[in-house]
Design a protein around this motif. Structure first.
Motif, PDB file in Angstrom:
ATOM      1  N   UNK A 109      -9.409   2.811   2.420  1.00  0.00           N
ATOM      2  CA  UNK A 109      -8.360   3.606   3.041  1.00  0.00           C
ATOM      3  C   UNK A 109      -6.981   3.016   2.751  1.00  0.00           C
ATOM      4  N   UNK A 110      -6.876   1.700   2.858  1.00  0.00           N
ATOM      5  CA  UNK A 110      -5.602   1.050   2.603  1.00  0.00           C
ATOM      6  C   UNK A 110      -5.179   1.183   1.143  1.00  0.00           C
ATOM      7  N   UNK A 111      -6.145   1.132   0.258  1.00  0.00           N
ATOM      8  CA  UNK A 111      -5.845   1.310  -1.164  1.00  0.00           C
ATOM      9  C   UNK A 111      -5.343   2.732  -1.424  1.00  0.00           C
ATOM     10  N   UNK A 112      -5.980   3.716  -0.799  1.00  0.00           N
ATOM     11  CA  UNK A 112      -5.532   5.098  -0.935  1.00  0.00           C
ATOM     12  C   UNK A 112      -4.132   5.271  -0.344  1.00  0.00           C
ATOM     13  N   UNK A 113      -3.894   4.641   0.806  1.00  0.00           N
ATOM     14  CA  UNK A 113      -2.572   4.727   1.431  1.00  0.00           C
ATOM     15  C   UNK A 113      -1.505   4.126   0.530  1.00  0.00           C
ATOM     16  N   UNK A 114      -1.852   3.028  -0.139  1.00  0.00           N
ATOM     17  CA  UNK A 114      -0.877   2.386  -1.020  1.00  0.00           C
ATOM     18  C   UNK A 114      -0.512   3.290  -2.192  1.00  0.00           C
ATOM     19  N   UNK A 115      -1.507   3.854  -2.856  1.00  0.00           N
ATOM     20  CA  UNK A 115      -1.214   4.704  -4.007  1.00  0.00           C
ATOM     21  C   UNK A 115      -0.568   6.015  -3.578  1.00  0.00           C
ATOM     22  N   UNK A 116      -0.901   6.512  -2.394  1.00  0.00           N
ATOM     23  CA  UNK A 116      -0.236   7.714  -1.890  1.00  0.00           C
ATOM     24  C   UNK A 116       1.220   7.423  -1.572  1.00  0.00           C
ATOM     25  N   UNK A 117       1.492   6.237  -1.002  1.00  0.00           N
ATOM     26  CA  UNK A 117       2.879   5.853  -0.725  1.00  0.00           C
ATOM     27  C   UNK A 117       3.671   5.645  -2.010  1.00  0.00           C
ATOM     28  N   UNK A 118       2.985   5.335  -3.097  1.00  0.00           N
ATOM     29  CA  UNK A 118       3.663   5.163  -4.380  1.00  0.00           C
ATOM     30  C   UNK A 118       4.088   6.494  -4.990  1.00  0.00           C
ATOM     31  N   UNK A 119       3.410   7.577  -4.615  1.00  0.00           N
ATOM     32  CA  UNK A 119       3.693   8.870  -5.245  1.00  0.00           C
ATOM     33  C   UNK A 119       5.153   9.302  -5.099  1.00  0.00           C
ATOM     34  N   UNK A 120       5.742   9.268  -3.882  1.00  0.00           N
ATOM     35  CA  UNK A 120       7.157   9.677  -3.794  1.00  0.00           C
ATOM     36  C   UNK A 120       8.085   8.777  -4.594  1.00  0.00           C
ATOM     37  N   UNK A 121       7.780   7.477  -4.672  1.00  0.00           N
ATOM     38  CA  UNK A 121       8.602   6.591  -5.496  1.00  0.00           C
ATOM     39  C   UNK A 121       8.510   6.993  -6.964  1.00  0.00           C
ATOM     40  N   UNK A 122       7.305   7.279  -7.421  1.00  0.00           N
ATOM     41  CA  UNK A 122       7.131   7.692  -8.814  1.00  0.00           C
ATOM     42  C   UNK A 122       7.817   9.029  -9.073  1.00  0.00           C
TER      43      UNK A 122
END
Length: 299
Positions: A109-122
């Motif tokens: 879950x934390x890994x998914x949260x991290x990559x999801x949080x990266x999406x707006x930055x990208x």
């Protein structure tokens, strides 16, 4: 973006930052100097005044053109804000729903949260042609960072990693096919919002409209002293100052807000939105500060 209280006039009435005075100041000054030259020629050489009725009629049409210009630009600005609001909502929905099914798999879950949080930055990077991952960059391995940087499209690269994590959840039996489809729909919507932002960025207002408006604006302002000099004399300078400041200012406002994804004072606060999403998703995933610090690098 500049935050201000619209009820307090004096707090921002004399502000220069974000007011576009610097952008239009030279144009307005040239118009005033030209008006001074026209008035001087009229008074000391020979009369050069013309009837003012023409400028009265053209001024109405020019005002309508400027209104359309500003409205079209604000539509782009507001649509950009709605698209980023959609990114906020869908990232929250993805992690909120995932947290229900992954309460026994906090690392995933934390890994998914991290990559999801990266999406707006990208997404922000794609819209600004830059590379900035905020504080999330320090939580990735060098290989992951270089993978994002070297990708053909940063946001799509991140969304692909998100889809891989969802596929892992399904393959491990953590979610059913129906739940997987629902979660994947969130990722699809994020990509849709990304495409909407790119559409705004890569589709400026029609060139012919902008060129015609600016030609008409310049001709109007530079011929205006001839219509005013006989009636107002030296006061024509003040009239030209006020009218040119108003017209050039309205046109420049349209320029400023038609591309809302930059880093100017009047653009959308995308970096703040990215930070807000980061905090929200980590909170939903139960990633308190001490937990994040204890996580292996690059999880």
């Amino acid at each position: 973006m500049i935050h201000y209280d619209p009820h307090k006039w004096l707090d921002h009435f004399f502000d220069l930052r974000g007011s576009l005075v610097k952008e239009i100041g030279l144009r307005v000054l040239v118009c005033v100097v030209w008006a001074a030259a026209v008035v001087s020629f009229h008074k000391f050489v020979r009369p050069v005044d013309i009837p003012s009725i023409l400028h009265s009629l053209v001024g109405v049409a020019l005002g309508l053109l400027l209104v359309f210009r500003t409205n079209a630009s604000y539509d782009r600005y507001w649509e950009g804000r709605k698209l980023w609001g959609g990114i906020v909502n869908e990232t929250r929905n993805l992690i909120r729903a995932s947290a229900v099914h992954l309460h026994e798999e906090p690392r995933l879950l934390q890994k998914l949260a991290r990559w999801t949080a990266l999406f707006p930055w990208a997404t922000m990077n794609c819209l600004r042609d830059e590379f900035d991952l905020g504080s999330l960059g320090a939580e990735l391995t060098a290989e992951e960072v270089s993978g994002i940087r070297a990708s053909q499209h940063q946001a799509l690269h991140v969304s692909a990693r998100m889809s891989e994590l969802l596929a892992e959840m399904r393959s491990r039996g953590l979610v059913s096919d129906i739940v997987y489809t629902s979660l994947d729909q969130n990722v699809q919507l994020l990509v849709d919002y990304l495409g909407g932002c790119e559409r705004i960025r890569k589709t400026p207002l029609p060139f012919a409209y902008i060129v015609h408006l600016r030609r008409a604006l310049v001709i109007y302002c530079f011929t205006l002293p001839f219509a005013l000099v006989d009636t107002f004399g030296w006061m024509s300078l003040l009239d030209v100052l006020l009218i040119s400041y108003t017209f050039f200012g309205i046109e420049e406002i349209g320029v400023e807000i038609e591309g809302p994804f930059g880093d100017d004072a009047n653009d959308l606060p995308m970096r703040d939105i990215c930070e807000t999403i980061h905090k929200n998703l980590y909170a939903l995933a139960g990633m308190r500060r001490q937990e994040r610090e204890a996580m292996p690098e690059g999880l």
